[in-house]
Motif scaffolding. Structure first.
Motif, PDB file in Angstrom:
ATOM      1  N   LEU A 169     -70.626  59.430   0.774  1.00  0.00           N
ATOM      2  CA  LEU A 169     -70.963  58.524  -0.323  1.00  0.00           C
ATOM      3  C   LEU A 169     -69.802  57.627  -0.723  1.00  0.00           C
ATOM      4  CD1 LEU A 169     -73.113  60.813  -2.664  1.00  0.00           C
ATOM      5  CD2 LEU A 169     -73.885  59.159  -0.964  1.00  0.00           C
ATOM      6  N   SER A 170     -68.600  57.969  -0.314  1.00  0.00           N
ATOM      7  CA  SER A 170     -67.434  57.146  -0.659  1.00  0.00           C
ATOM      8  C   SER A 170     -67.286  55.936   0.259  1.00  0.00           C
ATOM      9  CB  SER A 170     -66.152  57.989  -0.594  1.00  0.00           C
ATOM     10  OG  SER A 170     -65.901  58.428   0.729  1.00  0.00           O
ATOM     11  N   GLN A 171     -68.117  55.841   1.278  1.00  0.00           N
ATOM     12  CA  GLN A 171     -67.999  54.761   2.253  1.00  0.00           C
ATOM     13  C   GLN A 171     -68.965  53.623   1.906  1.00  0.00           C
ATOM     14  OE1 GLN A 171     -67.498  56.094   6.432  1.00  0.00           O
ATOM     15  NE2 GLN A 171     -67.742  58.177   5.662  1.00  0.00           N
ATOM     16  N   ARG A 172     -68.396  52.423   1.746  1.00  0.00           N
ATOM     17  CA  ARG A 172     -69.186  51.262   1.329  1.00  0.00           C
ATOM     18  C   ARG A 172     -70.295  50.931   2.329  1.00  0.00           C
ATOM     19  NH1 ARG A 172     -67.155  47.512  -2.276  1.00  0.00           N
ATOM     20  NH2 ARG A 172     -67.846  45.776  -0.947  1.00  0.00           N
ATOM     21  N   PHE A 174     -72.102  52.950   4.102  1.00  0.00           N
ATOM     22  CA  PHE A 174     -73.260  53.816   3.883  1.00  0.00           C
ATOM     23  C   PHE A 174     -74.021  53.373   2.641  1.00  0.00           C
ATOM     24  CE2 PHE A 174     -75.323  57.577   2.035  1.00  0.00           C
ATOM     25  CZ  PHE A 174     -76.120  57.948   3.101  1.00  0.00           C
ATOM     26  N   LEU A 175     -73.305  53.017   1.586  1.00  0.00           N
ATOM     27  CA  LEU A 175     -73.965  52.546   0.364  1.00  0.00           C
ATOM     28  C   LEU A 175     -74.756  51.269   0.637  1.00  0.00           C
ATOM     29  CD1 LEU A 175     -71.161  53.158  -2.297  1.00  0.00           C
ATOM     30  CD2 LEU A 175     -73.163  54.576  -1.811  1.00  0.00           C
ATOM     31  N   ALA A 176     -74.195  50.363   1.443  1.00  0.00           N
ATOM     32  CA  ALA A 176     -74.909  49.137   1.789  1.00  0.00           C
ATOM     33  C   ALA A 176     -76.188  49.451   2.555  1.00  0.00           C
ATOM     34  CB  ALA A 176     -74.005  48.226   2.626  1.00  0.00           C
ATOM     35  N   ILE A 177     -76.108  50.428   3.455  1.00  0.00           N
ATOM     36  CA  ILE A 177     -77.279  50.805   4.251  1.00  0.00           C
ATOM     37  C   ILE A 177     -78.385  51.351   3.348  1.00  0.00           C
ATOM     38  CG2 ILE A 177     -78.148  52.462   5.950  1.00  0.00           C
ATOM     39  CD1 ILE A 177     -75.443  52.215   7.390  1.00  0.00           C
ATOM     40  N   VAL A 178     -78.051  52.288   2.450  1.00  0.00           N
ATOM     41  CA  VAL A 178     -79.099  52.928   1.659  1.00  0.00           C
ATOM     42  C   VAL A 178     -79.676  51.987   0.600  1.00  0.00           C
ATOM     43  CG1 VAL A 178     -78.203  55.262   2.044  1.00  0.00           C
ATOM     44  CG2 VAL A 178     -77.424  53.970   0.057  1.00  0.00           C
ATOM     45  N   ILE A 179     -78.853  51.092   0.057  1.00  0.00           N
ATOM     46  CA  ILE A 179     -79.380  50.146  -0.938  1.00  0.00           C
ATOM     47  C   ILE A 179     -80.371  49.189  -0.292  1.00  0.00           C
ATOM     48  CG2 ILE A 179     -78.795  48.218  -2.459  1.00  0.00           C
ATOM     49  CD1 ILE A 179     -76.138  49.654  -3.039  1.00  0.00           C
ATOM     50  N   THR A 180     -79.990  48.599   0.832  1.00  0.00           N
ATOM     51  CA  THR A 180     -80.890  47.660   1.511  1.00  0.00           C
ATOM     52  C   THR A 180     -82.109  48.384   2.077  1.00  0.00           C
ATOM     53  OG1 THR A 180     -79.527  47.870   3.517  1.00  0.00           O
ATOM     54  CG2 THR A 180     -79.099  45.988   2.094  1.00  0.00           C
ATOM     55  N   ASN A 181     -81.910  49.613   2.551  1.00  0.00           N
ATOM     56  CA  ASN A 181     -83.030  50.376   3.105  1.00  0.00           C
ATOM     57  C   ASN A 181     -84.014  50.782   2.011  1.00  0.00           C
ATOM     58  OD1 ASN A 181     -84.557  51.587   5.081  1.00  0.00           O
ATOM     59  ND2 ASN A 181     -83.194  53.331   5.387  1.00  0.00           N
ATOM     60  N   PHE A 182     -83.508  51.034   0.796  1.00  0.00           N
ATOM     61  CA  PHE A 182     -84.391  51.353  -0.328  1.00  0.00           C
ATOM     62  C   PHE A 182     -85.356  50.196  -0.584  1.00  0.00           C
ATOM     63  CE2 PHE A 182     -85.426  50.833  -4.810  1.00  0.00           C
ATOM     64  CZ  PHE A 182     -85.941  52.074  -5.140  1.00  0.00           C
ATOM     65  N   PHE A 183     -84.819  48.988  -0.713  1.00  0.00           N
ATOM     66  CA  PHE A 183     -85.671  47.837  -0.971  1.00  0.00           C
ATOM     67  C   PHE A 183     -86.578  47.544   0.222  1.00  0.00           C
ATOM     68  CE2 PHE A 183     -82.247  46.865  -4.075  1.00  0.00           C
ATOM     69  CZ  PHE A 183     -83.039  46.743  -5.200  1.00  0.00           C
ATOM     70  N   HIS A 184     -86.079  47.795   1.423  1.00  0.00           N
ATOM     71  CA  HIS A 184     -86.898  47.562   2.609  1.00  0.00           C
ATOM     72  C   HIS A 184     -88.088  48.511   2.641  1.00  0.00           C
ATOM     73  CE1 HIS A 184     -86.571  45.118   6.316  1.00  0.00           C
ATOM     74  NE2 HIS A 184     -87.457  45.980   6.755  1.00  0.00           N
ATOM     75  N   THR A 185     -87.841  49.767   2.277  1.00  0.00           N
ATOM     76  CA  THR A 185     -88.925  50.746   2.237  1.00  0.00           C
ATOM     77  C   THR A 185     -89.948  50.387   1.168  1.00  0.00           C
ATOM     78  OG1 THR A 185     -87.433  52.497   3.007  1.00  0.00           O
ATOM     79  CG2 THR A 185     -89.469  53.191   1.915  1.00  0.00           C
ATOM     80  N   ALA A 186     -89.473  49.906   0.022  1.00  0.00           N
ATOM     81  CA  ALA A 186     -90.394  49.493  -1.044  1.00  0.00           C
ATOM     82  C   ALA A 186     -91.316  48.383  -0.556  1.00  0.00           C
ATOM     83  CB  ALA A 186     -89.599  49.024  -2.265  1.00  0.00           C
ATOM     84  N   ARG A 187     -90.762  47.410   0.171  1.00  0.00           N
ATOM     85  CA  ARG A 187     -91.576  46.324   0.711  1.00  0.00           C
ATOM     86  C   ARG A 187     -92.560  46.849   1.756  1.00  0.00           C
ATOM     87  NH1 ARG A 187     -88.175  41.477   2.895  1.00  0.00           N
ATOM     88  NH2 ARG A 187     -90.297  40.676   3.168  1.00  0.00           N
ATOM     89  N   ASP A 240     -69.332  56.612  13.733  1.00  0.00           N
ATOM     90  CA  ASP A 240     -68.129  56.084  13.078  1.00  0.00           C
ATOM     91  C   ASP A 240     -67.559  57.092  12.075  1.00  0.00           C
ATOM     92  OD1 ASP A 240     -68.384  53.773  14.524  1.00  0.00           O
ATOM     93  OD2 ASP A 240     -69.409  52.657  12.923  1.00  0.00           O
ATOM     94  N   ASP A 241     -68.457  57.753  11.340  1.00  0.00           N
ATOM     95  CA  ASP A 241     -68.021  58.752  10.366  1.00  0.00           C
ATOM     96  C   ASP A 241     -67.322  59.921  11.053  1.00  0.00           C
ATOM     97  OD1 ASP A 241     -68.209  60.214   7.655  1.00  0.00           O
ATOM     98  OD2 ASP A 241     -69.300  61.555   9.001  1.00  0.00           O
ATOM     99  N   ALA A 242     -67.851  60.340  12.210  1.00  0.00           N
ATOM    100  CA  ALA A 242     -67.226  61.443  12.949  1.00  0.00           C
ATOM    101  C   ALA A 242     -65.826  61.066  13.421  1.00  0.00           C
ATOM    102  CB  ALA A 242     -68.107  61.834  14.141  1.00  0.00           C
ATOM    103  N   ARG A 243     -65.670  59.833  13.908  1.00  0.00           N
ATOM    104  CA  ARG A 243     -64.349  59.383  14.354  1.00  0.00           C
ATOM    105  C   ARG A 243     -63.392  59.230  13.178  1.00  0.00           C
ATOM    106  NH1 ARG A 243     -67.564  56.326  18.073  1.00  0.00           N
ATOM    107  NH2 ARG A 243     -67.719  54.606  16.577  1.00  0.00           N
ATOM    108  N   TYR A 274     -79.850  40.576   1.164  1.00  0.00           N
ATOM    109  CA  TYR A 274     -78.849  39.756   1.854  1.00  0.00           C
ATOM    110  C   TYR A 274     -77.504  39.798   1.119  1.00  0.00           C
ATOM    111  CZ  TYR A 274     -76.575  35.782   4.086  1.00  0.00           C
ATOM    112  OH  TYR A 274     -75.679  34.984   4.762  1.00  0.00           O
ATOM    113  N   ALA A 275     -77.551  39.715  -0.212  1.00  0.00           N
ATOM    114  CA  ALA A 275     -76.316  39.734  -1.005  1.00  0.00           C
ATOM    115  C   ALA A 275     -75.582  41.066  -0.837  1.00  0.00           C
ATOM    116  CB  ALA A 275     -76.638  39.481  -2.476  1.00  0.00           C
ATOM    117  N   VAL A 276     -76.332  42.175  -0.859  1.00  0.00           N
ATOM    118  CA  VAL A 276     -75.717  43.494  -0.719  1.00  0.00           C
ATOM    119  C   VAL A 276     -75.114  43.663   0.667  1.00  0.00           C
ATOM    120  CG1 VAL A 276     -76.203  45.973  -0.601  1.00  0.00           C
ATOM    121  CG2 VAL A 276     -77.167  44.607  -2.452  1.00  0.00           C
ATOM    122  N   MET A 277     -75.862  43.298   1.699  1.00  0.00           N
ATOM    123  CA  MET A 277     -75.383  43.487   3.066  1.00  0.00           C
ATOM    124  C   MET A 277     -74.141  42.646   3.344  1.00  0.00           C
ATOM    125  SD  MET A 277     -75.962  45.372   5.670  1.00  0.00           S
ATOM    126  CE  MET A 277     -77.655  45.956   5.629  1.00  0.00           C
TER     127      MET A 277
END
Length: 468
Positions: free
Chosen positions: A244-247, A249-262, A372-375, A448-451
């Motif tokens: 959760l400290s990685q930006r 991942f936060l960008a992925i889940v925020i955009t994916n949330f709105f994408h799922t809603a659509r 990337d997280d594993a590395r 788009y702004a979040v990504m």
């Protein structure tokens, strides 16, 4: 490796064919057929949202605990498949169709059971996708292609169901189709887990001796360093904080949330929007033309994704996603031509492409994040179950939020009166038009702004990560 990809494809088809019918019909069935009142619908969606927030991380962490049978992705898929299809069939058998509290309880229980088993298998499938394609960009894109072919085949179920059930007017036929689909899904999920296990054993025959030695050593280490329950909880909290400290991942889940809603809005309300905004002489209920239109909305995005595999590889999944948000934002301004039914149909097609073509690409960028997280954190292997379940923790509430908001807006504009009288008011029509056209403008702009602001990536990785 082809056998592993086939296992991914079979499992994806088994999940997708159920989820396609569930997302397309459950709101319409429970409101129009089972007559669940608004109070119970909102209660069910609220409880469903909470349950969604709990079960995915729970299954994700359980599937990463060493020594548990849940760490075997294929065994999870195979074992839980009969429970998943059973909960799917249970959903379409009404307890009461007079708007009583009993049917409200049926909706709550159906959502809880179906989502529990679907989430457990989905987390296992996501981890299987990431594990099978770990650090193998060629295989990752190929696995996505197998997945999309499975989804492409599954969406035929909507056109067939619409035609045979006459848009739910012949409800017993609809129930029969759901029962048949449940059996088909069980066969695919069971063989996906079973076949994958067999083929993996065959591929590993040459290395079996070395593997047995390594396994024995690993088991000895695990016995020496067996984690207690408290230590497992502490380790899970530590891993969660790291992710959760990685930006990115936060960008992925925020955009994916709105994408799922659509996406949910599309699946749940496409038939309602079409019925109200498109005249019957253009798309009559239960007609071949209506079935073909829904087939185009569902099949078109999958075909576009499959035939543009090289474009995705060359441009990079993240760049394709960003461009889709721009197209979504601009497409909403087609509202100026909404007086023409054919313009509305064209917009619905464009909107479906920008939503459903892009949604599967999140599997790639999440799997890339796992690597990337594993590395970055020097892990011996990735933690895909935890990453995919944390993604679901933030994303899945959109499945409940979107229907509640849209149903509220429709009811405020007289949708319940329309169901009784079939007389369309100007207020209801304008509300649906605003929901349809302004959703991509608002959400596409936010995505788009979040990504662009939060998802940082090196240019050289855009091309090399997805080379075919």
């Amino acid at each position: 490796m082809r056998s592993s990809l086939l296992s991914i494809g079979l499992s994806q088809f088994g999940l997708s064919v159920l989820q396609t019918l569930f997302m397309f019909y459950y709101v319409k069935v429970y409101i129009n057929q089972f007559h669940v009142n608004t109070k119970w619908f909102n209660i069910a969606q609220t409880l469903f949202m909470v349950w969604n927030a709990i079960n995915d991380p729970l299954f994700g962490y359980l599937q990463e605990i060493r020594g548990s049978w849940l760490t075997n992705r294929l065994l999870v898929i195979k074992t839980l498949s009969p429970f998943l299809v059973g909960s799917f069939v249970f959903m379409w058998i009404p307890w009461n169709t007079e708007g009583s509290d009993l049917e409200g309880l049926h909706l709550v229980l159906s959502l809880f059971l179906y989502d529990a088993f679907f989430s457990a298998i989905s987390v296992a499938w996501g981890a299987l996708f990431a594990d099978t394609t770990q650090n193998q960009s060629l295989i990752r894109v190929k696995a996505l292609k197998y997945s999309q072919i499975a989804i492409l085949l599954s969406v035929f179920s909507i056109a067939v169901t619409e035609k045979l059930s006459n848009s739910l007017k012949n409800f017993p036929i609809f129930q029969g189709i759901c029962f048949f689909v449940a059996i088909l899904s069980f066969i695919c999920l069971w063989w996906g887990g079973h076949f994958g296990k067999i083929t993996n054993n065959r591929q590993e025959d040459k290395e079996q001796g070395d593997r047995e030695v390594l396994i024995e050593k690993e088991q000895e280490k695990e016995k020496e360093h067996q984690l207690t329950f408290h230590e497992n909880v502490q380790n899970s909290i530590h891993l969660t904080k790291q992710i959760l400290s990685q930006r990115q991942f936060l960008a992925i889940v925020i955009t994916n949330f709105f994408h799922t809603a659509r996406s949910i809005a599309h699946m749940n309300f496409a038939s309602i929007i079409t019925e109200i905004l498109i005249p019957q002489d253009i798309l009559p209920s239960g007609s071949i033309r209506l079935s073909l239109f829904f087939m185009l909305l569902t099949l078109g995005p999958q075909i576009i994704l499959i035939v543009n595999e090289k474009l995705i590889a060359n441009a990079g999944a993240i760049r394709v996603i960003s461009v889709s948000y721009i197209v979504s934002f601009l497409s909403g301004f087609m509202i100026v031509a909404s007086g023409n039914p054919y313009s509305i149909m064209l917009f619905m097609l464009i909107d479906c492409v920008t939503v459903h073509t892009i949604a599967p690409l999140f599997n790639i960028i999440i799997s890339d994040f796992v690597d990337d997280d594993a590395r970055k954190n020097s892990r011996s292997s990735g933690i895909p179950s935890i990453v995919f379940s944390l993604n679901a923790l933030f994303v899945k509430p959109a499945q409940s939020v979107a229907p509640v908001i849209i149903v509220h807006l429709l009811n405020q504009s007289g949708y319940q009166d329309y169901l009784k009288s079939k007389v369309l008011s100007e207020d209801l029509k304008n509300t649906i038009l605003l929901i349809l056209f302004m959703t991509p403008v608002i959400i596409g702009g936010i995505q788009y702004a979040v990504m662009k602001s939060m998802f940082s990536f090196r240019k050289q990785n855009i091309r090399t990560t997805h080379v075919i």
